[in-house]
Design an enzyme around this catalytic site. Sequence first.
Site, short mmCIF file in Angstrom:
data_model
loop_
_atom_site.label_atom_id
_atom_site.label_comp_id
_atom_site.label_asym_id
_atom_site.label_seq_id
_atom_site.Cartn_x
_atom_site.Cartn_y
_atom_site.Cartn_z
N GLY A 114 49.08 20.87 -5.36
CA GLY A 114 49.34 19.78 -6.49
C GLY A 114 50.31 19.48 -6.23
O GLY A 114 50.83 19.64 -5.83
N ASP A 145 54.92 27.48 -0.28
CA ASP A 145 54.44 26.45 -0.46
C ASP A 145 55.08 25.33 0.46
O ASP A 145 55.10 25.27 1.69
CB ASP A 145 54.57 26.33 -2.06
CG ASP A 145 54.40 25.14 -2.29
OD1 ASP A 145 54.24 23.90 -1.12
OD2 ASP A 145 54.19 24.43 -3.34
N LYS A 192 55.81 27.45 -13.66
CA LYS A 192 56.55 27.67 -13.50
C LYS A 192 57.94 28.62 -13.58
O LYS A 192 57.96 28.47 -15.11
CB LYS A 192 57.14 26.42 -13.67
CG LYS A 192 55.99 25.17 -12.92
CD LYS A 192 56.65 24.81 -11.14
CE LYS A 192 55.79 24.21 -10.70
NZ LYS A 192 55.51 23.79 -9.31
N GLU A 201 54.91 32.45 -5.59
CA GLU A 201 55.16 31.57 -4.45
C GLU A 201 56.75 30.61 -4.83
O GLU A 201 57.26 30.57 -6.07
CB GLU A 201 54.41 30.15 -5.37
CG GLU A 201 54.41 28.02 -4.71
CD GLU A 201 53.58 27.89 -5.35
OE1 GLU A 201 52.58 28.11 -6.85
OE2 GLU A 201 53.62 26.79 -5.02
N SER A 220 48.86 24.14 -13.33
CA SER A 220 50.31 24.67 -13.35
C SER A 220 50.90 24.13 -14.58
O SER A 220 51.35 23.11 -15.40
CB SER A 220 50.52 23.69 -12.18
OG SER A 220 52.42 24.05 -11.76
N LYS A 257 49.13 29.13 -13.76
CA LYS A 257 49.97 29.76 -12.62
C LYS A 257 51.77 28.43 -14.04
O LYS A 257 51.50 27.60 -14.57
CB LYS A 257 50.43 28.53 -11.62
CG LYS A 257 51.10 27.66 -10.85
CD LYS A 257 50.93 27.39 -10.11
CE LYS A 257 52.15 26.34 -9.72
NZ LYS A 257 52.06 25.51 -8.06
N ASP A 278 55.81 30.28 -9.35
CA ASP A 278 55.98 29.51 -8.79
C ASP A 278 57.99 29.34 -9.29
O ASP A 278 57.75 28.78 -9.81
CB ASP A 278 55.35 28.44 -9.02
CG ASP A 278 56.14 27.35 -7.49
OD1 ASP A 278 55.94 27.53 -7.30
OD2 ASP A 278 54.69 26.05 -7.67
N LYS A 291 49.12 21.48 0.83
CA LYS A 291 48.93 20.56 0.37
C LYS A 291 48.90 19.89 1.60
O LYS A 291 50.09 20.00 2.49
CB LYS A 291 50.40 20.45 -0.17
CG LYS A 291 50.59 21.51 -1.73
CD LYS A 291 51.83 21.25 -2.16
CE LYS A 291 51.85 21.69 -3.37
NZ LYS A 291 53.47 21.43 -4.08
N ASN A 320 60.03 27.44 -7.22
CA ASN A 320 60.10 26.43 -6.19
C ASN A 320 61.30 26.80 -5.68
O ASN A 320 62.77 25.78 -5.59
CB ASN A 320 60.06 24.81 -7.67
CG ASN A 320 59.02 24.14 -7.17
OD1 ASN A 320 58.21 24.43 -8.66
ND2 ASN A 320 58.41 23.68 -6.64
O1 SMG Z 1 49.76 18.91 -9.21
O2 SMG Z 1 49.04 20.25 -11.00
C1 SMG Z 1 49.63 19.59 -10.19
C2 SMG Z 1 51.36 19.95 -9.86
C3 SMG Z 1 51.12 21.48 -9.22
O3 SMG Z 1 53.43 22.78 -9.96
C4 SMG Z 1 52.65 21.90 -8.77
N1 SMG Z 1 52.96 21.30 -7.62
O4 SMG Z 1 55.47 23.29 -6.07
O5 SMG Z 1 53.84 23.74 -6.76
C5 SMG Z 1 54.33 22.79 -6.90
C6 SMG Z 1 54.33 21.70 -7.70
C7 SMG Z 1 55.23 20.40 -6.91
C8 SMG Z 1 55.54 19.37 -7.65
S1 SMG Z 1 56.30 19.64 -8.53
C9 SMG Z 1 57.40 18.30 -9.17
MG MG Z 2 54.70 24.88 -5.67
#
Ligand code: SMG
Ligand code: MG
Length: 377
Positions: free
Chosen positions: A299, A247, A172, A222, A144, A170, A197, A271, A199
Site C-alpha cells: 500500500g 518492496d 515498521k 521487508e 501497517s 506489519k 518493514d 505495488k 524501508n
Molecule cells: O497503504 O497501508 C498502506 C501503507 C503501507 O507501510 C506501507 N507502505 O514501504 O510498504 C511500505 C510503505 C510505503 C509508504 S511509507 C510512507
Molecule cells: Mg514496504
Amino acid sequence: MPIARNAASVALDGFELRTLHIPLVSPFTTSFGTESVREVIVVRALTADGDGWGEIVTQNAPLYSSEYTHGAWDVATRWLIPALLERHTLAPDEVAPVLEPFIGHRMAKAGLELAVLDAALRSEDRSLGEHLGAVRDRVPSGVSVGIQRDPAALVETVRDYLDEGYVRIKIKIKPGRDVDDTAAVRDAFGAIPLQVDANSAYTLADAHTLTELDRFDLLLIEQPLQEDDIVDHATLARQLRTPLCLDESIVSSKAAADALALGSASVVNIKAGRVGGYLEAVRVHDLCRDASVPVWCGGMLETGIGRAANAALAALPGFTLPGDVSASSRFYARDIVTEPAVLEDGHVRVPTGPGIGVDIDRSALEDFTVKKVVLRR
Ligand code: SMG
Ligand code: MG
C-alpha cells in the site's frame, strides 16, 4: 476460466490533475520520516465515453523512492500527458508502451494508466477485478503500523488494530527500534501473523541485528537494504531463516525476475505504483506464481481510488499472503469516494461495479484540492 485482459480503446479528450492534501487520522512514521497529511495526485481521464479515475501515489518528498509529488506533476504535465494526447484513441495496454521512452517515473505512469483503464472498463461495464483476473470477492486485510513513541505505545496501537479485526500486523522498524519493538509485540500477542518493514534502513553490516529477528518467527522481513542492493539482499537472505521480501527493489517484472534468479527474495510485495501500473503488477504476479513465490499487495496510503484498485489486484490467485489493503479509516476520517473500503470480518470487499467500482465524492474531492489543471488535446 479464461482471463480477458484486453480492454476497449477510449477516445481521449484530456486529463485533469489535482493535488490533494488529506489529513491522516494519526501521524505515520517509517524509518525515513513522519507524515501527517497525505499529499497525492488524483487523475481524471476525460474521454468521449466518460471519465476514468486514477491516483499517483508519490509522497511529498523523495524518501521512499526517487519519485515525489511535485516531480510527478511536472513530468506528467510536461511529458507524459502530452505524449498520450497525441493519440486519438488509446487502449489501456497502450499507455505503458507510449510512455516507455520516458525513463522512470513509474508512479506517475501508473496513475495515468489507471485513469485510462478505469474509463475503458466503465465504458464496457466491466469491473477491474474481472479484468485483472480476480478469483476472490474479498481479500484478507493486514495493517501497517508506523513506529510509535516506544514499544509500550506500539503494543497499545497494535492491540487496537487487532480488536478491529486486522488479520496480519506489519510493524515498521529502523536501527535501534527493531528487536525490542518486535519482542514487545510478540510477548503481548503471541503467535499472531507478524512481519516487519525496514524501508531500506540497514546495510549488510547490520546482518547480526537482522538475524536476531529470526527468533520471532516472522512471516517475512521487508526491504532491509537499499533499492539497488540486489546482490546484498541475496547475501543477507542466505544468512536469515526469516523469508526476505522485497518492496522498493521490485520496480518492474524484469526486476522481479532478476531478484528471484539471484535469490534476493523469497516473497514479493507488489505495488502497482512502484512497477508502473496495474497491468505490469499483474505481470509480476504471473511470474512469481509461475515460480511458486508468494506475493502480497502493498500500500501507499491510497485514497479510495487506489484502495479499490488494490483490492481488485489482491484478489488474484497468487496473492497468498494478506496485504496492506486496510480499511480507509486506517488513514482517513474522510475519503474521496462515496463508499470507502471498510473492514468486514478482517477482510476488504473487492468492488464489483464498473471500472474501479467506486464513485468519487465530489465535495470531498473539492475540499481537499490544493492545485488543479486540465490539459486537453
Ligand atoms: O497503504 O497501508 C498502506 C501503507 C503501507 O507501510 C506501507 N507502505 O514501504 O510498504 C511500505 C510503505 C510505503 C509508504 S511509507 C510512507
Ligand atoms: Mg514496504
